[in-house]
Design a protein around this motif. Structure first.
Motif, PDB file in Angstrom:
ATOM      1  N   ASP A 141       0.582  -1.081  -0.111  1.00  9.11           N
ATOM      2  CA  ASP A 141       0.024   0.236   0.125  1.00  9.11           C
ATOM      3  C   ASP A 141       1.128   1.682   0.047  1.00  9.11           C
ATOM      4  OD1 ASP A 141      -2.518  -1.327   0.412  1.00  9.11           O
ATOM      5  OD2 ASP A 141      -2.580  -1.239   1.777  1.00  9.11           O
ATOM      6  N   LEU A 142       1.652   1.683   1.046  1.00 12.49           N
ATOM      7  CA  LEU A 142       2.678   2.647   0.966  1.00 12.49           C
ATOM      8  C   LEU A 142       3.641   3.115  -0.524  1.00 12.49           C
ATOM      9  CD1 LEU A 142       3.805   5.135   2.793  1.00 12.49           C
ATOM     10  CD2 LEU A 142       5.272   2.644   3.808  1.00 12.49           C
ATOM     11  N   ALA A 143       4.179   1.559  -0.904  1.00 12.71           N
ATOM     12  CA  ALA A 143       5.333   2.091  -2.111  1.00 12.71           C
ATOM     13  C   ALA A 143       4.028   2.080  -3.070  1.00 12.71           C
ATOM     14  CB  ALA A 143       6.000   1.174  -2.000  1.00 12.71           C
ATOM     15  N   LEU A 183       1.218   3.873  -3.429  1.00 10.70           N
ATOM     16  CA  LEU A 183       0.697   5.269  -3.480  1.00 10.70           C
ATOM     17  C   LEU A 183       1.931   5.976  -3.211  1.00 10.70           C
ATOM     18  CD1 LEU A 183      -1.702   6.637  -2.875  1.00 10.70           C
ATOM     19  CD2 LEU A 183      -1.124   6.773  -0.502  1.00 10.70           C
ATOM     20  N   GLN A 184       3.136   5.735  -3.160  1.00 15.75           N
ATOM     21  CA  GLN A 184       3.797   6.518  -3.499  1.00 15.75           C
ATOM     22  C   GLN A 184       4.729   6.784  -4.666  1.00 15.75           C
ATOM     23  OE1 GLN A 184       6.806   4.813  -0.553  1.00 15.75           O
ATOM     24  NE2 GLN A 184       6.843   6.322   1.147  1.00 15.75           N
ATOM     25  N   ALA A 185       4.400   5.466  -5.370  1.00 19.43           N
ATOM     26  CA  ALA A 185       4.661   5.608  -6.941  1.00 19.43           C
ATOM     27  C   ALA A 185       3.972   5.892  -7.351  1.00 19.43           C
ATOM     28  CB  ALA A 185       4.866   3.717  -7.135  1.00 19.43           C
ATOM     29  N   ALA A 186       2.884   5.696  -7.394  1.00 21.44           N
ATOM     30  CA  ALA A 186       1.399   6.402  -8.400  1.00 21.44           C
ATOM     31  C   ALA A 186       1.588   7.718  -7.442  1.00 21.44           C
ATOM     32  CB  ALA A 186      -0.136   5.799  -7.286  1.00 21.44           C
ATOM     33  N   TYR A 187       1.627   8.395  -7.149  1.00 22.44           N
ATOM     34  CA  TYR A 187       1.681   9.670  -6.238  1.00 22.44           C
ATOM     35  C   TYR A 187       3.160  10.111  -7.503  1.00 22.44           C
ATOM     36  CZ  TYR A 187       2.788  14.190  -5.043  1.00 22.44           C
ATOM     37  OH  TYR A 187       2.849  16.059  -4.327  1.00 22.44           O
ATOM     38  N   ASP A 188       4.078   9.963  -7.493  1.00 22.35           N
ATOM     39  CA  ASP A 188       5.214  10.068  -8.744  1.00 22.35           C
ATOM     40  C   ASP A 188       4.486  10.003  -9.947  1.00 22.35           C
ATOM     41  OD1 ASP A 188       6.464  10.333  -5.948  1.00 22.35           O
ATOM     42  OD2 ASP A 188       7.848   8.821  -6.065  1.00 22.35           O
ATOM     43  N   ALA A 189       4.065   9.104 -10.341  1.00 21.32           N
ATOM     44  CA  ALA A 189       3.317   8.966 -11.279  1.00 21.32           C
ATOM     45  C   ALA A 189       2.886  10.059 -12.323  1.00 21.32           C
ATOM     46  CB  ALA A 189       3.004   7.827 -11.875  1.00 21.32           C
ATOM     47  N   TYR A 190       1.908  10.473 -11.290  1.00 28.16           N
ATOM     48  CA  TYR A 190       0.733  11.479 -11.492  1.00 28.16           C
ATOM     49  C   TYR A 190       0.859  12.631 -11.425  1.00 28.16           C
ATOM     50  CZ  TYR A 190      -2.393  15.262  -9.900  1.00 28.16           C
ATOM     51  OH  TYR A 190      -3.584  16.249  -9.898  1.00 28.16           O
ATOM     52  N   ARG A 191       2.236  12.908 -10.708  1.00 30.83           N
ATOM     53  CA  ARG A 191       3.240  14.472 -10.600  1.00 30.83           C
ATOM     54  C   ARG A 191       3.760  14.805 -12.173  1.00 30.83           C
ATOM     55  NH1 ARG A 191       1.174  18.400  -7.594  1.00 30.83           N
ATOM     56  NH2 ARG A 191       3.325  19.045  -8.155  1.00 30.83           N
ATOM     57  N   ALA A 192       4.516  12.719 -12.770  1.00 29.43           N
ATOM     58  CA  ALA A 192       5.562  13.206 -13.583  1.00 29.43           C
ATOM     59  C   ALA A 192       4.426  13.748 -15.079  1.00 29.43           C
ATOM     60  CB  ALA A 192       5.790  11.716 -13.513  1.00 29.43           C
ATOM     61  N   SER A 193       2.641  13.495 -14.450  1.00 33.38           N
ATOM     62  CA  SER A 193       1.839  13.098 -15.747  1.00 33.38           C
ATOM     63  C   SER A 193       1.674  14.860 -15.742  1.00 33.38           C
ATOM     64  CB  SER A 193       0.698  12.322 -15.409  1.00 33.38           C
ATOM     65  OG  SER A 193      -0.051  12.865 -14.526  1.00 33.38           O
ATOM     66  N   LEU A 194       1.554  15.398 -14.821  1.00 29.64           N
ATOM     67  CA  LEU A 194       1.644  17.186 -15.056  1.00 29.64           C
ATOM     68  C   LEU A 194       2.612  17.823 -15.753  1.00 29.64           C
ATOM     69  CD1 LEU A 194       0.289  17.474 -11.588  1.00 29.64           C
ATOM     70  CD2 LEU A 194      -0.620  17.779 -13.279  1.00 29.64           C
ATOM     71  N   ASN A 195       3.649  17.039 -15.956  1.00 32.14           N
ATOM     72  CA  ASN A 195       4.673  17.595 -16.898  1.00 32.14           C
ATOM     73  C   ASN A 195       5.522  18.757 -16.302  1.00 32.14           C
ATOM     74  OD1 ASN A 195       4.683  15.500 -18.790  1.00 32.14           O
ATOM     75  ND2 ASN A 195       2.882  16.946 -19.677  1.00 32.14           N
ATOM     76  N   GLY A 196       5.623  19.421 -15.220  1.00 36.96           N
ATOM     77  CA  GLY A 196       6.475  20.409 -13.968  1.00 36.96           C
ATOM     78  C   GLY A 196       5.155  21.564 -13.852  1.00 36.96           C
ATOM     79  N   LYS A 197       3.654  21.193 -14.354  1.00 37.67           N
ATOM     80  CA  LYS A 197       3.067  21.936 -14.044  1.00 37.67           C
ATOM     81  C   LYS A 197       1.949  22.084 -12.378  1.00 37.67           C
ATOM     82  CE  LYS A 197       2.434  22.757 -18.393  1.00 37.67           C
ATOM     83  NZ  LYS A 197       1.503  23.427 -20.055  1.00 37.67           N
ATOM     84  N   PRO A 254       5.215  13.053  13.491  1.00 39.95           N
ATOM     85  CA  PRO A 254       6.673  13.602  12.886  1.00 39.95           C
ATOM     86  C   PRO A 254       7.979  13.013  11.817  1.00 39.95           C
ATOM     87  CG  PRO A 254       6.688  11.796  14.784  1.00 39.95           C
ATOM     88  CD  PRO A 254       5.823  11.578  14.978  1.00 39.95           C
ATOM     89  N   PRO A 255       8.306  13.919  10.829  1.00 36.28           N
ATOM     90  CA  PRO A 255       9.298  13.676   9.789  1.00 36.28           C
ATOM     91  C   PRO A 255       9.678  12.356  10.191  1.00 36.28           C
ATOM     92  CG  PRO A 255       9.368  15.507   9.767  1.00 36.28           C
ATOM     93  CD  PRO A 255       8.458  15.027  11.268  1.00 36.28           C
ATOM     94  N   GLU A 256      10.614  12.166  10.902  1.00 34.28           N
ATOM     95  CA  GLU A 256      11.417  11.252  11.186  1.00 34.28           C
ATOM     96  C   GLU A 256      10.598   8.800  11.650  1.00 34.28           C
ATOM     97  OE1 GLU A 256      11.131  12.894  15.250  1.00 34.28           O
ATOM     98  OE2 GLU A 256      11.034  13.626  13.133  1.00 34.28           O
ATOM     99  N   SER A 257       9.262   9.397  12.277  1.00 33.06           N
ATOM    100  CA  SER A 257       8.559   8.564  12.319  1.00 33.06           C
ATOM    101  C   SER A 257       7.283   7.619  10.731  1.00 33.06           C
ATOM    102  CB  SER A 257       7.391   9.019  13.332  1.00 33.06           C
ATOM    103  OG  SER A 257       8.294   8.592  14.370  1.00 33.06           O
ATOM    104  N   ARG A 258       7.650   8.567   9.288  1.00 32.35           N
ATOM    105  CA  ARG A 258       6.646   8.384   9.085  1.00 32.35           C
ATOM    106  C   ARG A 258       7.711   7.210   8.089  1.00 32.35           C
ATOM    107  NH1 ARG A 258       6.300  15.107   7.059  1.00 32.35           N
ATOM    108  NH2 ARG A 258       5.495  15.513   9.136  1.00 32.35           N
ATOM    109  N   VAL A 259       7.510   6.256   7.817  1.00 36.68           N
ATOM    110  CA  VAL A 259       8.474   5.520   7.183  1.00 36.68           C
ATOM    111  C   VAL A 259       8.205   5.399   5.755  1.00 36.68           C
ATOM    112  CG1 VAL A 259       7.829   2.317   7.112  1.00 36.68           C
ATOM    113  CG2 VAL A 259       6.999   4.028   8.758  1.00 36.68           C
ATOM    114  N   LYS A 260       9.458   5.641   5.167  1.00 35.98           N
ATOM    115  CA  LYS A 260       9.423   5.171   3.573  1.00 35.98           C
ATOM    116  C   LYS A 260      11.375   3.597   3.120  1.00 35.98           C
ATOM    117  CE  LYS A 260       9.835  10.132   3.007  1.00 35.98           C
ATOM    118  NZ  LYS A 260       9.955  10.319   4.398  1.00 35.98           N
TER     119      LYS A 260
END
Length: 694
Positions: free
Chosen positions: A597-599, A601-615, A686-692
């Motif tokens: 789920d975590l990985a 969602l992160q990959a889907a978000y990256d792909a979504y942002r990439a689809s915006l072509n910087g906009k 907190p940022p240090e507790s957000r799992v990556k």
């Protein structure tokens, strides 16, 4: 028959039943088709915007739907998968009606579907036939004269018990289950031998001191006796005690859930001759002969200790107890095609008592589910031809490619992974085979004979045909394109031994996908599902397999340690979720799904942002693109579940309850920014507790 091993090897998203999908254009409330890419996608009427997203994101996204939706009496739970399933079921009902009104060519798939449906729904004929269809099997058990004959009959009962309609827990009422695919250690397609033999979901139901489990055990013992009485079996109370006592010993012989999920300990290759030496007690030659396995030399003993324990019980327990056990389970696993008095008793225990379901599903809907189970590809092919457009297949394939690319980039960006580990990880992504909608080749049912007017015989014939189809794969090269789900199933799956993914047509519809939705919603919903399945190749179990589907260690020691530490942190996060006082989610049991789920969602978000072509995405109806992405993700996990079903889910299922899967967002920095989540908010980490993980 549920399938833990199926879930383990397939690593699917979630359980659901019934199938395909009409991926039509989205429409506005006025019924006018919206232009692709402009429809909001998220459901504002599902939301409860009085709740701050940082305090309860699940209810923020779904509170309106939760408060306004009742669980139907014939269901134990509902949610996003159920919503898609209902649309699919309506399409299936239309298709079945058309088939019934037609005159299909004799012997065709359509003719077999028609015959099966009509006999399954003819309850008057089923009741009139009484127990006559069962008599041959009961007589066969009664003729067992010694332990060698018992072994052969136990073998003859073996089926391909992994059910492609439900990929949650492996469970077979036969003493052993068989599954056929490439061996875990790679190289050859073999039969897997797995533990079985229980009528309750798994061993903990027999062994746990929990008072609720004690109550279920008592109800189960009563049910065994009642079912035998309804089947006119003599001395039912005595036989019921023998059956339960035997099952209790079977449960004690079983591997635990944790042991079963540890692939490094499971999956040992045995030669046929090893069974007599390593698992004495059962006449293995007779068993293999009965199971049509005597021609094969290599097996994957997935539960080696349990195989030994069950074999020992065959030798030590009285022959009469085994004969009673065989009779009960033959009846219990086929009550849906036996007289109503048996079917009603089965539902009262398994539906009402065990799952909290209030009413039995209508017979017509159960008939469709049975066709999906026994002739899924026959119906799936007809359905895909009618309802699944090529344009939807192409769009999903494009999203798959984009998310695979995003995942590969995430691998490349890792600063803690050694170059050689990265190389194999990239290779896994690059060589991953992805099936969208339906398989390239369909199952051949030409050998299946469906007798009209005898649904019990039809089910037995279908079980045997499926078993023969599976055995035909043994010794042949693995087919990376093989599908393990019907096109009409609302689900998705990762196949680590094939390094492949399947996305059935039925999941490619709301609330997961619509070609008319804004891209943010599609990436947040179906994109996260796609990312989830890709990520299963890199969760705590999938990471054990290399790009060829072979289980081997391709990690450096340092890399694996870092990966495991992230997994422990995520498990601890889920351990803290407590749906009932004193009953917490099992973070270790659900870890694989939570990593995916975590990985994903992160990959889907990256792909979504990439689809915006910087906009930046446009704001639509007050929601930014990132907000729409995360809300769509949470709405895909909309869910309501009866208490009994939720308790069963937590006890046995590798998937966390949906309300906690929606909270995966807590680990993503972008979610905090999108909804202005602050330190004093309930869900804040907190940022240090957000799992990556990746």
């Amino acid at each position: 028959m549920n399938a833990r091993f199926y879930a383990a090897l397939m690593l699917g998203v979630a359980s659901a039943t019934l199938g395909p999908v009409a991926c039509s254009m989205a429409t506005t409330d006025a019924g006018v088709a919206a232009a692709p890419g402009t429809e909001l996608g998220i459901r504002k009427d599902w939301m409860d915007t009085s709740i701050h997203p940082g305090d309860d994101f699940f209810r923020y996204a779904n509170g309106g739907w939760i408060d306004g939706t009742e669980i139907p009496a014939d269901r134990s739970s509902i949610g996003g998968f159920w919503i898609a399933d209902q649309a699919t079921e309506r399409n299936l009902e239309t298709l079945i009606a058309e088939i019934r009104e037609s005159d299909p060519e004799p012997g065709s798939d359509a003719a077999k579907v028609k015959a099966f449906y009509q006999s399954f729904t003819d309850t008057k004929a089923i009741d009139a036939a009484g127990l006559a269809p069962l008599e041959g099997d009961l007589a066969r058990f009664g003729r067992i004269a010694d332990k060698s004959a018992l072994a052969e009959v136990l073998g003859s009962q073996t089926r391909a018990d992994v059910d492609p309609l439900n990929n949650t827990d492996f469970r077979t009422e036969n003493l052993f289950g068989v599954f056929v695919t490439q061996a875990l250690k790679g190289g050859v397609v073999v039969p897997y031998i797995l533990q079985g033999g229980l009528g309750l979901p798994e061993r903990e139901y027999y062994l746990s001191p929990d008072p609720k489990m004690t109550d279920l055990r008592s109800a189960y013992r009563t049910y065994i006796a009642d079912l035998l009485k309804a089947a006119n079996v003599s001395d039912a109370d005595l036989r019921a005690r023998r059956i339960y006592d035997l099952e209790l010993k079977i449960a004690r012989a079983h591997a635990s859930r944790e042991e079963s999920d540890d692939w490094t300990k499971a999956g040992t290759l045995w030669k046929k001759s090893d069974f007599a030496a390593k698992a004495p007690g059962l006449d293995w030659d007779a068993f293999f002969r009965g199971a049509k396995l005597d021609a094969y030399e290599t097996f994957d003993a997935y539960h080696p200790a349990a195989i030994g324990g069950l074999s020992s019980l065959v030798a030590s327990e009285p022959l009469e107890a085994w004969k009673d056990w065989l009779a009960f389970h033959q009846i219990n696993s086929h009550t849906d095609v036996l007289p109503s008095r048996l079917d009603d008793l089965h539902f009262a225990f398994y539906g009402q008592k065990l799952s909290g379901q209030e009413q039995q599903r209508p017979r017509e809907k159960r008939a469709i589910a049975a066709i999906n189970q026994y002739m899924g590809d026959a119906l799936g092919k007809l359905y895909a031809e009618k309802y699944f457009p090529a344009s939807a297949k192409a769009e999903i394939q494009g999203m798959v490619d984009a998310i695979k690319a995003a995942f590969a980039q995430r691998i490349e960006a890792l600063d803690w992974m050694a170059p050689e580990t990265k190389a194999e990880a990239r290779k896994k992504v690059e060589t991953m085979a992805v099936g969208v909608g339906y398989p390239d080749s369909w199952t051949d049912y030409s050998s299946l004979q469906v007798p009209e007017g005898n649904p019990y015989a039809a089910v037995i014939a279908a079980e045997k045909a499926r078993y023969d189809q599976q055995l035909a794969k043994v010794g042949k090269p693995m087919d990376k394109g093989e599908w393990w789900m019907n096109a009409q199933l609302v689900n998705a799956v990762n196949l680590p031994v094939q390094n492949a993914l399947n996305f059935p047509a039925a999941i490619l519809q709301p609330p997961f996908f619509d070609p008319g939705w804004d891209p943010a919603a599609n990436y947040g919903a179906i994109g996260a599902v796609i990312g989830h399945e890709i990520s299963h190749s890199f969760d705590n179990n999938g990471a054990e397999f290399d790009s060829s589907g072979t289980m081997r260690n391709w990690w450096t020691a340092t890399d694996k340690k870092r990966f495991d530490e992230a997994g422990k942190a995520l498990a601890a996060q889920y351990d803290a979720y407590e749906p009932f006082p004193g009953l917490n989610v099992k973070g270790e049991l659900t870890l694989g799904e939570n990593i995916a789920d975590l990985a994903g969602l992160q990959a889907a978000y990256d792909a979504y942002r990439a689809s915006l072509n910087g906009k930046e995405a446009p704001v639509i109806e007050g929601f930014t693109g990132d907000q729409r992405f995360f809300i769509a993700y949470a709405q895909a996990w909309a869910s309501k579940m009866r208490e009994a079903a939720l308790r069963q889910r937590i006890a046995t299922d590798g998937h966390a309850p949906a309300q906690y899967r929606a909270l995966t967002v807590r680990n993503m920095d972008a979610w905090y920014k999108a909804f202005d989540v602050k330190e004093n908010d309930t869900l804040y980490l907190p940022p240090e507790s957000r799992v990556k993980v990746w």
